[in-house]
Design a protein around this motif. Structure first.
Motif, PDB file in Angstrom:
ATOM      1  N   GLY A   1      23.995  30.533  -7.152  1.00 30.81           N
ATOM      2  CA  GLY A   1      23.057  29.008  -7.509  1.00 30.81           C
ATOM      3  C   GLY A   1      23.299  28.174  -6.472  1.00 30.81           C
ATOM      4  N   GLY A   2      24.616  27.477  -6.442  1.00 31.89           N
ATOM      5  CA  GLY A   2      24.933  26.535  -5.653  1.00 31.89           C
ATOM      6  C   GLY A   2      25.058  26.841  -4.312  1.00 31.89           C
ATOM      7  N   GLY A   3      25.684  28.150  -4.162  1.00 24.59           N
ATOM      8  CA  GLY A   3      25.815  28.552  -2.884  1.00 24.59           C
ATOM      9  C   GLY A   3      24.425  28.434  -2.076  1.00 24.59           C
ATOM     10  N   THR A   4      23.744  29.426  -2.580  1.00 28.45           N
ATOM     11  CA  THR A   4      22.237  29.682  -2.134  1.00 28.45           C
ATOM     12  C   THR A   4      21.625  28.171  -1.672  1.00 28.45           C
ATOM     13  OG1 THR A   4      22.337  31.654  -3.209  1.00 28.45           O
ATOM     14  CG2 THR A   4      20.080  30.689  -2.183  1.00 28.45           C
ATOM     15  N   ARG A   5      21.728  27.254  -2.517  1.00 27.39           N
ATOM     16  CA  ARG A   5      20.989  26.105  -2.441  1.00 27.39           C
ATOM     17  C   ARG A   5      21.406  25.346  -1.123  1.00 27.39           C
ATOM     18  NH1 ARG A   5      17.923  22.445  -4.970  1.00 27.39           N
ATOM     19  NH2 ARG A   5      19.760  20.908  -5.016  1.00 27.39           N
ATOM     20  N   LEU A   6      22.899  25.508  -1.110  1.00 34.04           N
ATOM     21  CA  LEU A   6      23.636  24.536  -0.153  1.00 34.04           C
ATOM     22  C   LEU A   6      23.284  25.343   1.353  1.00 34.04           C
ATOM     23  CD1 LEU A   6      25.649  22.245   0.193  1.00 34.04           C
ATOM     24  CD2 LEU A   6      27.447  24.083   0.256  1.00 34.04           C
ATOM     25  N   PHE A   7      23.339  26.629   1.338  1.00 30.71           N
ATOM     26  CA  PHE A   7      23.067  27.437   2.448  1.00 30.71           C
ATOM     27  C   PHE A   7      21.589  27.291   2.939  1.00 30.71           C
ATOM     28  CE2 PHE A   7      26.623  30.923   2.387  1.00 30.71           C
ATOM     29  CZ  PHE A   7      27.520  29.998   2.156  1.00 30.71           C
ATOM     30  N   ARG A   8      20.601  27.003   1.950  1.00 32.66           N
ATOM     31  CA  ARG A   8      19.477  26.819   2.350  1.00 32.66           C
ATOM     32  C   ARG A   8      19.195  25.434   2.940  1.00 32.66           C
ATOM     33  NH1 ARG A   8      15.664  24.202  -0.458  1.00 32.66           N
ATOM     34  NH2 ARG A   8      13.376  24.888  -0.025  1.00 32.66           N
ATOM     35  N   THR A   9      19.801  24.341   2.488  1.00 31.17           N
ATOM     36  CA  THR A   9      19.910  23.119   2.922  1.00 31.17           C
ATOM     37  C   THR A   9      20.359  22.925   4.566  1.00 31.17           C
ATOM     38  OG1 THR A   9      20.384  22.444   0.655  1.00 31.17           O
ATOM     39  CG2 THR A   9      20.250  20.795   2.319  1.00 31.17           C
ATOM     40  N   PHE A  10      21.407  23.879   4.802  1.00 30.92           N
ATOM     41  CA  PHE A  10      21.880  23.796   6.025  1.00 30.92           C
ATOM     42  C   PHE A  10      20.870  24.586   6.950  1.00 30.92           C
ATOM     43  CE2 PHE A  10      26.534  24.494   4.034  1.00 30.92           C
ATOM     44  CZ  PHE A  10      26.578  22.979   3.883  1.00 30.92           C
ATOM     45  N   MET A  11      20.182  25.487   6.543  1.00 30.40           N
ATOM     46  CA  MET A  11      19.231  26.248   7.426  1.00 30.40           C
ATOM     47  C   MET A  11      18.125  25.253   7.533  1.00 30.40           C
ATOM     48  SD  MET A  11      19.819  30.107   6.827  1.00 30.40           S
ATOM     49  CE  MET A  11      21.214  30.796   6.190  1.00 30.40           C
ATOM     50  N   LEU A  12      17.577  24.618   6.503  1.00 31.56           N
ATOM     51  CA  LEU A  12      16.493  23.565   6.703  1.00 31.56           C
ATOM     52  C   LEU A  12      16.768  22.691   7.301  1.00 31.56           C
ATOM     53  CD1 LEU A  12      14.746  24.091   3.196  1.00 31.56           C
ATOM     54  CD2 LEU A  12      14.220  25.379   5.314  1.00 31.56           C
ATOM     55  N   GLU A  13      17.884  22.260   7.451  1.00 33.05           N
ATOM     56  CA  GLU A  13      18.372  21.209   8.280  1.00 33.05           C
ATOM     57  C   GLU A  13      18.429  21.534   9.706  1.00 33.05           C
ATOM     58  OE1 GLU A  13      21.622  17.654   7.467  1.00 33.05           O
ATOM     59  OE2 GLU A  13      19.539  18.146   6.434  1.00 33.05           O
ATOM     60  N   GLU A  14      18.754  22.660  10.000  1.00 30.44           N
ATOM     61  CA  GLU A  14      18.771  23.216  11.609  1.00 30.44           C
ATOM     62  C   GLU A  14      17.440  23.268  11.842  1.00 30.44           C
ATOM     63  OE1 GLU A  14      21.142  23.389  13.638  1.00 30.44           O
ATOM     64  OE2 GLU A  14      22.600  22.494  11.922  1.00 30.44           O
ATOM     65  N   MET A  15      16.649  23.687  10.855  1.00 33.49           N
ATOM     66  CA  MET A  15      15.060  24.076  11.224  1.00 33.49           C
ATOM     67  C   MET A  15      14.552  22.851  11.864  1.00 33.49           C
ATOM     68  SD  MET A  15      13.675  27.076   8.789  1.00 33.49           S
ATOM     69  CE  MET A  15      13.411  28.166  10.264  1.00 33.49           C
ATOM     70  N   ASN A  16      14.932  21.704  11.501  1.00 32.50           N
ATOM     71  CA  ASN A  16      14.207  20.541  11.865  1.00 32.50           C
ATOM     72  C   ASN A  16      14.970  19.965  13.082  1.00 32.50           C
ATOM     73  OD1 ASN A  16      12.480  20.032   9.841  1.00 32.50           O
ATOM     74  ND2 ASN A  16      14.234  19.243   8.221  1.00 32.50           N
ATOM     75  N   GLN A  17      15.838  20.534  13.557  1.00 32.46           N
ATOM     76  CA  GLN A  17      16.421  20.172  14.921  1.00 32.46           C
ATOM     77  C   GLN A  17      15.547  20.339  16.176  1.00 32.46           C
ATOM     78  OE1 GLN A  17      19.461  18.674  15.255  1.00 32.46           O
ATOM     79  NE2 GLN A  17      19.340  18.617  12.917  1.00 32.46           N
ATOM     80  N   ASP A  18      15.678  19.672  17.218  1.00 30.87           N
ATOM     81  CA  ASP A  18      14.759  19.777  18.564  1.00 30.87           C
ATOM     82  C   ASP A  18      14.972  21.140  18.979  1.00 30.87           C
ATOM     83  OD1 ASP A  18      14.215  17.044  17.917  1.00 30.87           O
ATOM     84  OD2 ASP A  18      15.519  16.346  19.704  1.00 30.87           O
ATOM     85  N   TYR A  19      16.166  21.720  19.043  1.00 28.15           N
ATOM     86  CA  TYR A  19      16.116  22.888  19.795  1.00 28.15           C
ATOM     87  C   TYR A  19      15.212  24.011  19.223  1.00 28.15           C
ATOM     88  CZ  TYR A  19      19.079  24.817  16.235  1.00 28.15           C
ATOM     89  OH  TYR A  19      19.875  25.181  14.910  1.00 28.15           O
ATOM     90  N   VAL A  20      15.047  23.850  17.886  1.00 31.13           N
ATOM     91  CA  VAL A  20      14.097  24.696  17.454  1.00 31.13           C
ATOM     92  C   VAL A  20      12.677  24.548  17.858  1.00 31.13           C
ATOM     93  CG1 VAL A  20      13.010  25.435  15.271  1.00 31.13           C
ATOM     94  CG2 VAL A  20      15.308  25.185  15.056  1.00 31.13           C
TER      95      VAL A  20
END
Lengths: 313, 333, 668, 619
Positions: free
Chosen positions: A193-212
């Motif tokens: 649970g915790g891990g998935t959520r954390l990883f998901r946050t990391f990914m979504l964070e990256e998805m908001n980056q300019d390079y995307v």
């Protein structure tokens, strides 16, 4: 890189000195050896003479400064001595326990990393759909379940009701996997649970980056954006958090091993707690620290491999 | 006399809590956060759930004696204690459970009774206070320590920073659980010991966070402007940097709380939790390990304790998440 | 999507590995003549000189047998039979002189051991072959007990009786302080080898002590090869070298202990006589067969009792006890085995244990101790408030006898007709309240100060069941108006409190070392006060005199009369509150040959016979895995994800504009 | 036919505060080979217009409500995401403002350029590699960069890489969204010329989004001025700068600081761009317009017919409303409050003459080293950030410290204020050394010098009200008595910087950037300093706001006899504002002298480059 590693290893020395100082204060300052002797002898009605004898037998009979020197040098040289309760060489038990522990912890570690990553990617790929919602919901749900309940329920369901795996026990060699499956599944689910959520946050964070945005403007397909661009960048925080989770892994193996009767370091520690075996607890604290520091150095290396911006010098 | 003192403390905690929340809500950040939270129904539900738990814990903390020789009884004791039965009974049953010859019960029990015949609803309610004390008191120990050291280290740097960093690197290098075990082994079982041990192991994360943030804020222009005005270091730390750290502190405290409550259950399994007499969900869960092997299974103890724990932790997780969204610095600037 | 494929194939691989079922043993092993049992705690050590715990004795006694052993089938009247001894020991009166005391009436025992004894094969012997055993090896075991390095728990049994033994113990203590090894050389008077016969030795006692026979059935007196001690040094704890029916084949800590048949074992056979009725029960079926019956014993470490019980139900443990947790499932209300269990090929055996539990008052405590009538009445009142029956119902599932005195059934001196007036429970507590009033605490309030009487109950009951226990005793005592405060601590802390005399009320149990009343009555003998076995510190000179007389006697009416006199004294002084005499209920699978629990014998492993074929068949039948829920789960997961694919397709075809398409055509 | 024709584009974004309409009916055309620049203040919807063309609006909140984007005759808005994808990066490429974050930090430059080709299957394998090299070469990046990661390159190089990546598929249309905003002036010039060179070579069309009018005048063929989600005026560049029609364009141009406006107040645009969630119903510029008349508040101006060569969306040019038929004259700057110093020099020069002998601030041999790396085990290494800097500022005058980013300008400022310990050298204030002071003396120093920072968002504590801030400053130095006196002083300070007393109760986030900068100035003034370091005080602000702040600073200097150290990279501002200039390069002052002299006849190459790189508006 080599220079960096050397420096990190050297830097570990003062930290380890600090750790052994802390254990010294704990086990000699706050809780003097007389108390340890009392606790270990109590079943046999200790007289002060018996306590003295015990202290002699277990090499605790030195004045404090000398004891301090001995404690520090022995820990630093990894001479853990003998157990307070059974008189056994601690190292022999560490050697026999390391195998099962490594198998369980290693499997839990890799399997959780894989499953977390899988679900996090799944969640990120299907973000803002019902799949994402469900994964998030289940994750929060899993995060809120007590570990022990998970262990109890997992054994009850998988072992007793479905009869898929041995309820407990352990054998060496290849058959070990048979016994490892159930604890590993439970270990994985507990951190999912915790891990998935954390990883998901990391990914979504990256998805908001300019390079995307740049990649989109280049016409890169969404799946490639997720699996190449985002994943590669998200790997950096993922690696850090994964190593930060190593102590939690330790906790997991304490409970899992003692619950499933796996003769690893975890159940050795739990037994030592119950037997008030201070020598073993002391040794395990130091060993755990060593492993943790090694893990931290390893993270830095992986970190540097994953993130070109970091160069280890 | 003693009753007054022991009752004063929870009242004080509540009053101070209310006062600081009210004060905070006057600040735009928190007012805005509260406005956003109010729009989030899930967060409100979570908050009210936490409120209910807090109320139960509070009621359980207000206790007095009927006569000077009796045990002091809390509001919860007075309201919820049911006549003790001989032994187990199933939820809403009228006979004992698991005895060769079941006996009649003196009352009905919504969630049945445990082995000593205590009402499970009552026991579960008693667990609230323990959980809240473990979470709250631990954070009360850990947070100021972490903030003080973290901010000093981040702000002054150099030697102070080296010392603080060394301390927490050493502490952090010992896997938390082993440190806990070692300390509890030495300190012994009990609620205060548990809080102290958990406090010592849990300040590091926040300290690291506070240090990093302080380091960031130290370089911010508003701090430089304050220094240019000749404002003292202490005042800068207290009036300028601390308020800016509050959001992350509040979030990390909210999310850390649930972790602490959960760890009590695990420590109970390792026989390192609170003392046996203290009602706690960890102890109830630990007890139910044996009950699960019975056939028919005694599930209500486990169910009640883990549900109580689950709901509290879930509420904290949901509320913490919502809070994080509500005071997200990215949305705020 | 590569990660998905990898995930499923990984899962499939894990299932493949785990696919061979839920047996915790290597395949095929359960088919053989192997007895499977479990232990909750790992033995700490297996050394005949120092192992004292029950789980250690069970293993050690079949590896290191002694001169005598208990006849396994005779439980009505417990009997010894020869094991390593060739014939009964000769006991004779032996007067000898003690400086300052003059002539003392002592005893001399002569033991004759079998001539065909050999130690097990072990690397500690030259060539790895076990050598022949002589009387020397027996006496060596005694000297090991006197070595403080071994910390033998029973050294006091011998030091005050065997002539010269206490001197040896003292000498050894001094040597240890000087950092020297213990004395194994200097001859002592109490332990004598026969000059002519290497298979004979003598023990000289400074007092008559008929119970020595029983001591010679304990593993502490098992012969010990000095080679092993030299060879293994400090590790001797983990390497018992004996001559019993089994040898320790494997000991993986926390995992498994395996015993295999010892090829050098002395020839012995399954007994051909037992208690009346044993033949009908089939207990004599194996009579005359060479022991041990099972080729191997595998003891698995299962720390969780829940897990162990489930493993038993799956057929992976051959025997299990009835406990509070499984009682409902196992028993019918009439106290018989439930039909499901019968169908599950299980049988139930009930037996008595030489085990009595009691609460003890600290006789030196200013509140509950003392011998004035008031203090007596206080104790009597509390004793009357405690209802054994409720404890038995709750914690022993109604099995067990409310104890009336310290002597349990099975021991000479037990009187089924005796009813202790202060252990007869009256729900109204009229007499108890009256006594409490007379003691100066009407309704639990101290008449002088007006404070409520608080009694501290120190215990080590930190686990779940213990909490229920505390709840029960609190309720019963608080019914008198007394406040009972429980101080639950970890076992060792609790022990420390007892040692520090910092306690008022504790509960304790005594399991017999040997089946003689002396082994129970000495619990109240004044000189035995802490650190001796006399927990409460009860010290009544009259009782002490009677005890000293009784101790040297053989069982008989004269001894019985003394015992009754002593009982009467203790009844009035009330230092202990007897709780229950423990009964045991054991579950066995029918593939296990007939067997009978014994209250004190530790050698029962060698009498276990196993029908492996039958067991293996049933195990397979009971443990077919249920896979469909897992498959269902997978199917639900896949089906649940299918619409997601649609979502992705939809996303690819999405437009970021809400513009009406028709509008486009118009302008186009 | 135009390569790209946008008709009536409307984009909306759902926000917490309601539906925002950043692009609200925008139409324009770009011909092949042409550069269209869209200019306007921040918040006008420029970037969202660009993103809408590629349909990259932030989803799911953003939607394109209506309109057409005709590209080579196809209406792109009818396409789905997947149908649109082949166009992106192949036919229409885009480059972004922040080359730092717009490149993937974990992929090499080569990988990212090659990816542009492989996803469109325009080239693969060796061919792709060759073309990537080629394009890198074309933008002037060395071939070794192929294997390098973005962080290993400088900002300018990264932007070149971005361009190489965008152009590798030879797109027909390039959207450049503020491509040079994050770069230094000299680099900006290189990038701009690179883009126009490439444009000439390939004949692609360029849509340039920028707020910098100077940039526009240098490179654009056509300019569209955007305000509040609409294009208010569009014309060829020459025509627009020669004869701006819309009052907004006029105001923007008039607010540019330059030497010709020295000594006078700049024209200002009061107020700010309205929120995109609530565009005014009538003329959107009405509130800030100096030419407004009755109709402006009632009717929205009509869009000019597409055929018009120089359409302006304003009632002034609508015969229906402007009955006097008098077109607006280009704005004349309002008369300055401090008199008519048409000749910028005379006034202050006179002052200088009187006081020039006595310098208020003197800096001698100032040096600062920063440790580059260092730990317990390795010897620290140092980098010299400031190297033997000498200058002095006479009382009441302004010294501008100019240079590229990283030249050590701000470090000097911090050291003068004793916020950073210098490694060597000495700083004198009124002839007394600054850093040698201790205790109360040092504290007193704080009253004499103050600083105003660049970022008005970071320089105010977000958790304090304006009152708390000002009272704290007054309290620390025991200025005035507690209570009413200080309250009055705080109010007076606010009024002094052009804010009302009601601002006292508000928190920083309730103000616009310009207002925040005013508050920061008020805070600095609260202790009555003699000397203020202005560390890029206007570079984060829009041109229109910049002029307000500059006006304010000028007025305050006169009223309070302040001495300024003006740190900036904006030479236009320097030209307008400074008395003396010191040019810094890599920690050293390379040229130092009177502003006019230095600008007219720069002695050093570096200064010359700097000056020539500044895009200037040719009016």
């Amino acid at each position: 890189m080599l220079r960096y590693l050397l420096r990190r290893v050297l830097y570990a020395v003062p930290v380890l000195l600090g750790v052994s100082l802390a254990t010294f204060i704990l086990f000699y300052g706050i809780f003097p050896p007389e108390q340890i002797a009392r606790r270990n002898l109590s079943a046999k009605n200790p007289t002060s003479q018996q306590i003295q004898e015990w202290l002699v037998a277990h090499d605790y009979n030195h004045p404090l400064p000398q004891q301090f020197k001995k404690h520090m040098t022995e820990l630093m040289l990894l001479r853990f001595g003998r157990s307070d309760s059974t008189g056994e060489e601690i190292w022999t038990r560490i050697k026999t326990g390391a195998g099962p522990s490594t198998i369980i912890a290693g499997l839990v570690f890799t399997a959780s990393l894989a499953t977390r990553l899988f679900f996090a990617l799944w969640s990120a790929y299907f973000r803002a759909t019902y799949v994402d919602t469900w994964i998030t919901l289940v994750s929060v749900f899993l995060m809120s379940v007590v570990y022990i309940v998970l262990v109890i329920a997992g054994q009850y369901l998988m072992g007793k009701v479905l009869r898929l795996f041995p309820l407990a026990g352990y054998q060496s060699g290849w058959t070990a996997f048979r016994f490892a499956v159930l604890p590993v599944i439970i270990g994985v689910i507990s951190g999912l649970g915790g891990g998935t959520r954390l990883f998901r946050t990391f990914m979504l964070e990256e998805m908001n980056q300019d390079y995307v945005r740049t990649a989109r403007a280049k016409g890169v397909p969404e799946s490639r954006i997720l699996f190449v661009h985002v994943l590669k960048n998200a790997a950096i925080p993922i690696i850090t958090s994964t190593v930060l989770a190593i102590p939690a892994l330790m906790l997991g193996s304490l409970v899992l091993e003692s619950f499933f009767g796996i003769p690893g370091l975890g159940s050795y520690t739990v037994d030592a707690i119950n037997a008030q075996d201070f020598a073993v607890v002391r040794a395990m604290v130091f060993l755990g620290t060593l492993l943790y520091i090694a893990g931290a150095i390893l993270t830095d290396v992986c970190y540097a491999l994953a993130d070109p911006r970091i160069r280890l010098e | 006399m003693l009753d007054w003192l022991s009752n004063l403390f929870p009242v004080l905690v509540v009053v101070v809590g209310f006062w600081s929340v009210r004060r905070a809500l006057r600040q735009p950040l928190w007012a805005e956060a509260w406005r956003r939270l109010k729009a989030n129904r899930l967060a409100l539900i979570a908050l009210s759930v936490i409120g209910v738990y807090a109320l139960v814990g509070f009621c359980d903390s207000i206790a007095w004696r009927n006569d000077k020789n009796a045990n002091s009884l809390s509001l919860i004791d007075r309201a919820f204690s049911r006549p003790a039965e001989p032994t187990y009974s199933a939820p809403l049953a009228n006979k004992t459970f698991g005895e060769p010859t079941p006996r009649a019960l003196q009352g009905r029990h919504l969630l049945g009774t445990d082995g000593t015949g205590q009402d499970v609803v009552y026991l579960t309610l008693k667990g609230c206070r323990t959980a809240l004390i473990i979470g709250g008191f631990t954070l009360l120990i850990a947070t100021p320590l972490a903030l003080l050291l973290g901010m000093l280290a981040g702000y002054f740097g150099k030697r102070v920073d080296d010392a603080v960093q060394y301390t927490y690197t050493v502490l952090d290098s010992i896997p938390n659980i082993l440190l806990l075990i070692a300390m509890l082994l030495v300190l012994g079982r009990g609620l205060p010991q548990l809080c102290v041990a958990l406090g010592i192991t849990s300040w590091v994360g926040l300290c690291r966070l506070a240090r990093g943030e302080t380091l960031k804020h130290r370089e911010r222009e508003y701090v430089r402007a304050a220094r240019a005005l000749g404002i003292s270091h202490g005042r800068i730390l207290m009036h300028h940097i601390l308020p800016n750290l509050l959001p992350i502190i509040v979030i990390s405290v909210t999310l850390g709380f649930s972790g602490l409550v959960l760890s009590e259950a695990i420590l109970s399994y390792l026989q390192l939790g609170v003392a046996a007499g203290t009602g706690s969900w960890g102890n109830m869960i630990d007890a139910s390990r044996l009950e699960l092997a019975r056939d028919p299974v005694i599930w209500w103890n486990l169910a009640a304790a883990s549900a109580a724990l689950f709901i509290l932790v879930l509420a904290f997780n949901l509320f913490g998440d919502a809070l994080r969204d509500a005071i997200d610095p990215r949305l705020n600037s | 999507m590569f990660s998905r494929r990898r995930f499923w194939s990984g899962l499939a691989f894990l299932f493949l590995l785990g696919g061979c079922g839920n047996s915790p043993y290597p395949t095929g092993l359960t088919r053989e003549s192997v007895y499977f049992m479990s232990q909750q705690d790992d033995p700490r050590k297996l050394d005949p000189a120092s192992s004292y715990r029950a789980n250690e004795g069970q293993i050690l006694d079949v590896i290191c047998p002694s001169y005598y052993e208990y006849q396994p089938l005779k439980t009505k009247k417990i009997q010894l039979q020869l094991m390593l001894g060739e014939r009964e020991a000769e006991r004779e009166s032996y007067p000898y002189t003690v400086a300052g005391k003059g002539k003392v009436q002592g005893e001399r025992w002569t033991f004759h051991i079998r001539h065909d004894l050999r130690f097990q094969d072990d690397p500690c012997f030259p060539g790895g072959k076990g050598r022949a055993i002589t009387a020397k090896d027996f006496l060596y075991a005694f000297r090991r007990m006197a070595d403080p390095a071994n910390a033998s728990p029973v050294v006091t049994f011998f030091s005050d009786k065997v002539v010269g033994f206490s001197d040896l113990v003292e000498r050894n203590a001094k040597l240890q302080k000087a950092d020297k090894g213990a004395d194994y050389v200097t001859p002592i008077k109490g332990l004598q080898l026969d000059a002519t016969d290497p298979y004979t030795f003598r023990i000289v006692l400074n007092q008559p002590f008929p119970q020595l026979r029983y001591l010679m059935a304990m593993h502490f007196t098992s012969p010990m090869p000095f080679e092993a001690v030299t060879f293994y040094g400090k590790e001797i704890n983990q390497h018992p070298v004996g001559c019993g029916p089994y040898v320790l084949q494997e000991w993986t800590p926390k995992r498994r202990i395996a015993l295999a048949v010892n090829p050098n074992r002395p020839t012995e056979f399954y007994p051909s006589e037992g208690d009346p009725g044993d033949k009908e029960k089939g207990l004599l079926r194996d009579a005359g067969k060479r022991l041990p019956l099972a080729d191997k014993v595998v003891i698995t470490n299962i720390p969780e009792s829940t897990t162990g019980w489930n493993l038993f139900l799956q057929g992976y443990m051959d025997a299990w006890g009835v406990t509070q947790t499984n009682f409902q499932q196992v028993m019918t209300q009439q106290g018989a085995l439930s039909p499901e269990m019968k169908e599950h090929d299980i049988r139930l055996v009930k037996s008595n244990d030489l085990w009595v539990t009691y609460f003890a008052f600290n006789m030196s405590d200013p509140v509950v101790g003392g011998y004035t009538p008031q203090k007596r009445k206080l104790r009597q009142a509390i004793s009357l408030a405690l209802n054994s029956q409720e404890f038995i119902e709750l914690f022993s599932m109604g099995n067990g006898l409310a104890a009336q005195s310290i002597i349990p059934p099975g021991i000479y001196g037990y009187d089924p007709k005796y009813h202790n007036p202060y252990r007869t429970f009256d729900p109204k507590l009229a007499k108890a309240k009256q006594l409490l009033k007379e003691a100066g605490y009407p309704n639990g309030i101290d008449a002088k100060t007006g404070d409520r009487l608080t009694i501290y109950y120190d215990n080590a009951k930190i686990e779940a069941a213990g909490r229920q226990y505390i709840g029960l005793i609190s309720r019963q005592i608080e019914a008198l108006g007394i406040h009972l405060e429980s101080r639950a601590q970890r076992d060792v802390v609790w022990q420390n409190k007892i040692e520090g005399n910092d306690w008022q009320l504790v509960d304790y149990g005594w399991i017999a070392d040997y089946p003689d009343a002396e082994n129970f009555l000495f619990l109240l003998y004044g000189p035995n006060k802490r650190p001796g076995p006399n927990l409460s510190g009860y010290n009544n000179p009259a009782y002490n005199r009677l005890f000293e007389r009784m101790r040297a006697m053989n069982d008989g009416p004269e001894r019985l009369a003394l015992m009754h006199q002593m009982r009467q004294m203790v009844q009035e002084d009330c230092p202990l509150i007897y709780l229950q005499e423990v009964q045991r209920m054991s579950l066995y699978y029918n593939w296990l040959g007939a067997n009978k629990p014994h209250p004190i014998a530790n050698t029962l492993l060698k009498y276990r016979a196993v029908n492996g074929e039958q067991r293996a068949q049933l195990q397979t039948k009971w443990n077919r895995p249920v896979v469909w829920p897992i498959l269902m789960f997978g199917v639900v997961l896949v089906l649940g994800s299918l619409p997601a694919v649609q979502v992705v397709k939809h996303r690819h075809n999405r437009r970021v504009t809400d513009r009406n398409p028709s509008q486009q055509e118009v302008s186009a | 036919m135009a390569l790209l024709k946008v008709e009536n584009l409307r984009t909306t974004i759902r926000t917490r505060n309601g539906l925002s309409r950043p692009v609200d009916g925008v139409s324009f055309e770009v011909e092949a080979g042409q550069t269209l620049a869209i200019v306007g203040e921040s918040g006008c919807g420029k970037s969202m217009t660009a993103l809408s063309l590629l349909q990259l609006v932030p989803e799911p909140a953003g939607r394109i409500q209506s309109g057409h984007v005709w590209f080579e005759g196809r209406d792109l808005l009818g396409l789905t995401w997947e149908e649109m994808r082949p166009l992106r990066g192949r036919d229409m490429a885009m480059i972004f403002q922040e080359p730092m974050t717009s490149l993937n930090p974990t992929l090499t430059v080569g990988q990212q350029i090659i990816e542009s080709m492989t996803v469109h299957r325009t080239a693969r394998g060796k061919e792709a590699h060759r073309r990537a090299l080629e394009s890198l070469e074309r933008v002037g990046v060395r071939a070794t960069a192929m294997k390098q990661y973005p962080h290993e390159l400088s900002g300018g190089m990264r932007q070149r890489v971005m361009i190489a990546m965008a152009l590798v598929n030879r797109p027909k249309f390039l959207i450049a969204d503020e491509p040079t905003t994050a770069l230094d002036v000299t680099v900006q010039a290189q990038i701009l010329s690179l883009i126009s060179e490439l444009q000439k070579e390939t004949g692609m069309a360029v849509l340039l989004i920028t707020h910098d009018l100077g940039v526009v005048s240098e490179v654009a063929d056509k300019v569209a001025v955007m305000y509040a989600g609409q294009i208010v005026e569009s014309a060829s560049a020459r025509e627009l700068f020669a004869k701006p029609l819309h009052p907004y364009t006029q105001a923007l141009l008039a607010s540019l600081p330059s030497r010709s406006r020295r000594g006078r107040d700049l024209a200002t645009l009061e107020g700010r761009v309205p929120e995109a969630t609530a565009w005014p119903a009538a003329c959107r510029f009405e509130q800030r317009c100096l030419h407004r008349f009755a109709a402006c508040a009632l009717h929205a101006p009509k869009e000019a017919p597409p055929e018009a060569s120089h359409p302006a969306r304003c009632h002034l040019y609508d015969p229906q409303f402007n009955t006097t038929k008098v077109a607006a004259q280009p704005l004349v700057t309002r008369p300055s409050r401090i008199g008519t110093n048409t000749d910028g020099d005379s006034g202050s020069a006179a002052q200088t003459g009187q006081q020039g002998s006595r310098a208020l601030v003197e800096v001698r041999g100032l040096t600062k080293d920063f440790p580059v790396r260092g730990s317990i085990l390795t010897r620290a290494q140092y980098q010299r950030a400031v190297d033997d800097v000498n200058f002095s500022i006479p009382r009441g005058r302004t010294l501008a410290l100019v240079g590229e980013s990283g030249s050590g300008k701000s470090t000097v400022g911090l050291m003068i204020l004793d916020l950073l310990d210098p490694t060597g050298g000495e700083i004198l204030l009124d002839g007394r050394p600054v850093s040698a002071r201790r205790g109360p003396d040092r504290f007193a120093l704080r009253r004499q010098m103050q600083i105003v920072f660049q970022d008005p968002y970071a320089s105010l504590n977000a958790r304090m009200t304006v009152r708390e801030m000002l009272h704290e400053a007054l309290g620390v130095h025991s200025i005035g008595t507690k209570g009413e006196d200080r309250e009055n002083r705080a109010g007076a300070l606010l009024e002094d910087v052009g804010l009302s007393r009601s601002a006292l109760d508000r928190y920083p986030h309730q103000f616009s950037g310009g207002q925040r900068q005013r508050i920061a100035i008020a805070r600095a003034l609260s202790v009555n300093p003699k000397f203020i370091v202005l560390d890029e005080p206007t570079s984060a602000l829009d041109v229109s706001v910049q002029s307000q702040i500059l006006n304010l600073l000028r007025r305050l200097q006169q009223e309070h006899d302040l001495t300024y150290l003006f740190i900036t990279h904006n030479l236009g501002v320097v030209d307008y504002f400074a008395d003396e200039v010191a040019v810094m390069q890599r920690g050293k002052i390379v040229e130092y002298g009177e502003a006019n002299t230095l600008f007219d006849a720069p002695q050093q190459d570096y200064t010359r480059n700097l000056l020539s790189a500044v895009p200037t508006v040719v009016q």
